[in-house]
Write an enzyme that holds these catalytic residues in place. Structure first.
Site, PDB file in Angstrom:
ATOM      1  N   SER A 106       4.303   1.439  10.041  1.00 15.96           N
ATOM      2  CA  SER A 106       5.216   1.481   8.889  1.00 15.96           C
ATOM      3  C   SER A 106       6.160   2.676   8.954  1.00 15.96           C
ATOM      4  CB  SER A 106       4.446   1.472   7.564  1.00 15.96           C
ATOM      5  OG  SER A 106       3.772   0.248   7.412  1.00 15.96           O
ATOM      6  N   ARG A 140       0.250  -4.128  11.324  1.00 19.43           N
ATOM      7  CA  ARG A 140       1.678  -3.993  11.026  1.00 19.43           C
ATOM      8  C   ARG A 140       2.520  -3.549  12.212  1.00 19.43           C
ATOM      9  NH1 ARG A 140      -1.666  -3.281   7.648  1.00 19.43           N
ATOM     10  NH2 ARG A 140      -1.584  -4.235   5.586  1.00 19.43           N
ATOM     11  N   HIS A 166      -6.741   3.400  12.643  1.00 17.25           N
ATOM     12  CA  HIS A 166      -6.455   4.801  12.953  1.00 17.25           C
ATOM     13  C   HIS A 166      -7.639   5.451  13.667  1.00 17.25           C
ATOM     14  CE1 HIS A 166      -2.572   5.084  11.020  1.00 17.25           C
ATOM     15  NE2 HIS A 166      -3.049   4.340  10.042  1.00 17.25           N
ATOM     16  N   CYS A 205      -5.532   5.446   5.747  1.00 14.51           N
ATOM     17  CA  CYS A 205      -5.323   4.180   5.047  1.00 14.51           C
ATOM     18  C   CYS A 205      -6.622   3.402   4.922  1.00 14.51           C
ATOM     19  CB  CYS A 205      -4.314   3.342   5.818  1.00 14.51           C
ATOM     20  SG  CYS A 205      -3.874   1.828   4.979  1.00 14.51           S
ATOM     21  N   GLU A 232       0.860  -1.176   0.000  1.00 10.39           N
ATOM     22  CA  GLU A 232       0.000   0.000   0.000  1.00 10.39           C
ATOM     23  C   GLU A 232       0.906   1.240   0.000  1.00 10.39           C
ATOM     24  OE1 GLU A 232      -3.012   1.068  -0.362  1.00 10.39           O
ATOM     25  OE2 GLU A 232      -2.490   3.068   0.347  1.00 10.39           O
ATOM     26  N   CYS A 247       3.109  -0.406   4.457  1.00  9.35           N
ATOM     27  CA  CYS A 247       2.027   0.496   4.083  1.00  9.35           C
ATOM     28  C   CYS A 247       2.562   1.911   4.164  1.00  9.35           C
ATOM     29  CB  CYS A 247       0.820   0.359   4.990  1.00  9.35           C
ATOM     30  SG  CYS A 247      -0.405   1.573   4.496  1.00  9.35           S
ATOM     31  N   CYS A 306      -5.322  -0.947   6.593  1.00 11.62           N
ATOM     32  CA  CYS A 306      -5.494  -1.244   8.016  1.00 11.62           C
ATOM     33  C   CYS A 306      -6.774  -0.528   8.432  1.00 11.62           C
ATOM     34  CB  CYS A 306      -4.297  -0.769   8.823  1.00 11.62           C
ATOM     35  SG  CYS A 306      -3.883   0.955   8.624  1.00 11.62           S
ATOM     36  N   CYS A 315       0.160   4.768   5.375  1.00  8.91           N
ATOM     37  CA  CYS A 315       0.210   4.914   6.825  1.00  8.91           C
ATOM     38  C   CYS A 315       1.509   5.584   7.252  1.00  8.91           C
ATOM     39  CB  CYS A 315       0.136   3.552   7.493  1.00  8.91           C
ATOM     40  SG  CYS A 315      -1.527   2.954   7.725  1.00  8.91           S
TER      41      CYS A 315
END
Ligand code: NFE
Ligand code: MG
Length: 571
Positions: free
Chosen positions: A504, A481, A69, A62, A15, A551, A65, A554
């Protein structure tokens, strides 16, 4: 021997936008730089807004995921205003984010990562009957007939005639592929099954939280109403449906994903010592290991394993987190050597790189949009292997039992979990443990509902008049992640400052002021023994980078028109 410079841009099947620059010599990687080539400005967008709305903006960081968030955001706000939420809302949040993680891990393995290990073209040479026998030997999964594998093989043959569709541009036939044709065919079949499975199980988000991606959350609880006699809310029928989705999720993890990872791992044992990254690993937020009240023993405490000692768990201290911009295109008035704690954090983009199209970024001090978070000055690896290794060090029963069994099979010690294979394996093992936990959380929710406790929202602190004039809060969560934290400062009912420190970001960060590489970079160039046989077909690099499940959306948290473009060639 001449040093070759290699640029892979973009890295696909991730991503966001990631570019890797490498130096290689004699089939080994000598140096590596991870460059995030996309700027995002979500932290800035949040300033001045109503903190109760922040989650809805923050979760647009994102769509992979999905939801994490939002949870980190509402937790940060709830922490600032000291709001406690009802137990049932907590369980629903666990179930929603747990299902997102299961979906994410399975999709990561089959759709983003498996083709680094599985040669799709080789599946054409498989014997479907032998594939059926192989599949039955590793799992009781019912969809194992020779006729199904033959059908999959025919689909691959048809798509090969038409340019390969979703399997185009792979490094098929590369000597680094090791699986026999039957294992390749089995994995391709499961790639297709996983596509259907993920679409079904994520309906749990729609039932509990209105939709997916970006399910609905609420500061103070969840916007989920429960009334067993009402057709429009969580009722008996919905509960049955949710139970079925959770069982379906667990069954695929236990009978397809996990056995496939173990079977494939057996063919690539050397990757248990390739891709070794930062020897400091951290897991802090809530997860399958740390949510309180699970029957599988004491929850795992937030902590770190430091400097390669994988037996000793150190407590986490949020004061030790700082983000650096010495290699990133941001401006700190304090200067580039200074790290800023998220409470003092700033997001002032300041692109100083070359005008696109450019040939190289790594010849500049600043080469990425990703800030570099450090813990007490250390680069830190976060993600499923950090969670598993920390749980292991703390004696978490499920983890110790399962990991010992598997490490025994692979004839490896716990340090092998810090590797390319280790990260991929830990994601699967975590899914097994998380799927069990999902059933326990769901049983606990049902129990509460049966006892008449259907409250999911605490309205007491909803009105800003009830908040302090000034407040700070932080919200943690273990996203798929790794450790995700949001940090909010509220003044007179509005957001004065907002910072996200994202999994990330930890993993894909570049060099810090002390020249220490970020975890992706270390995994590629840390011990100078990472293979790269054919620089034009860098499948080994993809294995290691994908093992982190990058990602970059992110990590960097609006593409700027005319901003850094990306090249599509491997030179
Ligand atoms: Ni965009 Fe994310 C996760 C978060 S990554 S995927 O998991 O938070 O760093
Ligand atoms: Mg940030």
């Amino acid at each position: 021997m001449a040093t070759e410079r290699i640029v892979i841009d973009p890295i696909t099947r991730i991503e966001g936008h990631l570019r890797i620059e490498l130096e290689a010599e004699g089939g080994r990687i000598g140096n590596a730089w991870a460059c995030a080539t996309q700027f995002r400005g979500i932290e800035k967008i949040l300033e001045g807004r109503d903190p109760r709305d922040a989650w809805a903006f923050a979760q647009r960081i994102c769509g992979v995921c999905t939801g994490v968030h939002a949870i980190a955001s509402i937790r940060a706000v709830e922490d600032a205003i000291k709001c406690r939420i009802p137990e049932s809302a907590e369980l629903i949040r666990n179930l929603v984010s747990g299902m997102a993680t299961l979906q994410d891990h399975v999709m990561h393995f089959y759709h983003l990562h498996a083709l680094d290990w599985v040669d799709v073209m080789s599946a054409l040479a498989a014997d479907p009957a032998a594939t059926s026998r192989l599949a039955a030997s590793v799992s009781p999964w019912p969809n194992n007939s020779a006729s199904w594998f033959k059908e999959v093989q025919q689909r691959v043959a048809t798509s090969a005639k038409g340019g390969l569709g979703i399997f185009a541009s792979g490094y098929w036939g590369h000597p680094a592929y090791r699986l026999p044709p039957e294992a390749n065919l089995m994995a391709v079949a499961h790639y297709l099954e996983a596509l259907k499975w993920q679409r079904e199980i994520i309906k749990l988000h729609t039932i509990f939280a209105g939709k997916n991606p970006h399910p609905n959350y609420l500061v103070g609880g969840m916007a989920t109403s429960i009334n067993l006699d009402n057709q429009l809310t969580i009722n008996k029928v919905r509960l049955d449906q949710l139970g079925e989705l959770i069982r379906e999720a667990r069954r695929f993890v236990d009978e397809v994903y996990y056995p496939d990872v173990m079977a494939i791992a057996g063919f690539y044992p050397e990757y248990a010592s390739i891709g070794v990254s930062s020897p400091t690993l951290m897991a802090v937020g809530e997860s399958a290991f740390s949510c309180a009240g699970t029957p599988a023993g004491k929850p795992v405490a937030a902590g770190l394993l430091m400097d390669g000692d994988y037996r000793t768990s150190h407590p986490f201290n949020p004061r030790m987190v700082a983000e650096y911009v010495s290699s990133a295109w941001y401006l700190y008035p304090e200067g580039d050597r200074q790290g800023l704690h998220p409470w003092q954090g700033r997001t002032e983009p300041n692109y100083t790189g070359p005008k696109p199209p450019y040939r190289q970024l790594s010849d500049q001090e600043k080469y990425t949009w990703c800030k570099a978070p450090r813990y007490d000055g250390r680069p830190v690896q976060v993600g499923p292997n950090a969670r598993i290794m920390l749980a292991y060090a703390q004696g978490h029963p499920d983890t110790v039992q399962l990991a010992n069994r598997d490490l025994g099979k692979l004839k490896a010690g716990v340090e092998a979990l810090n590797s390319t294979l280790g990260r991929t394996y830990c994601r699967a093992l975590e899914s097994v443990i998380l799927a069990r936990r999902m059933e326990e959380w769901f049983a606990a929710l049902n129990e509460r509902i049966r006892s008449g406790d259907v409250s999911t929202f605490n309205a007491e602190l909803w009105e800003p008049e009830s908040w302090p004039k000034q407040a700070q809060g932080m919200g943690y969560l273990e996203a798929a992640r790794g450790t995700l934290s949001h940090w909010v400062e509220i003044e007179n009912g509005r957001i004065a400052r907002y910072q996200c420190v994202v999994p990330s970001t930890w993993n894909s960060s570049g060099r810090d002021p002390n020249g220490l590489m970020g975890p992706y970079e270390q995994a590629l160039a840390g011990d100078k023994k990472h293979p790269l046989v054919d620089p034009k077909r860098p499948v080994e690099v993809l294995r290691t980078i994908h093992s982190f499940d990058p990602c970059l959306s992110c990590a960097v948290h609006l593409l700027v028109p005319g901003g850094p473009a990306f090249e599509v060639k491997v030179r």
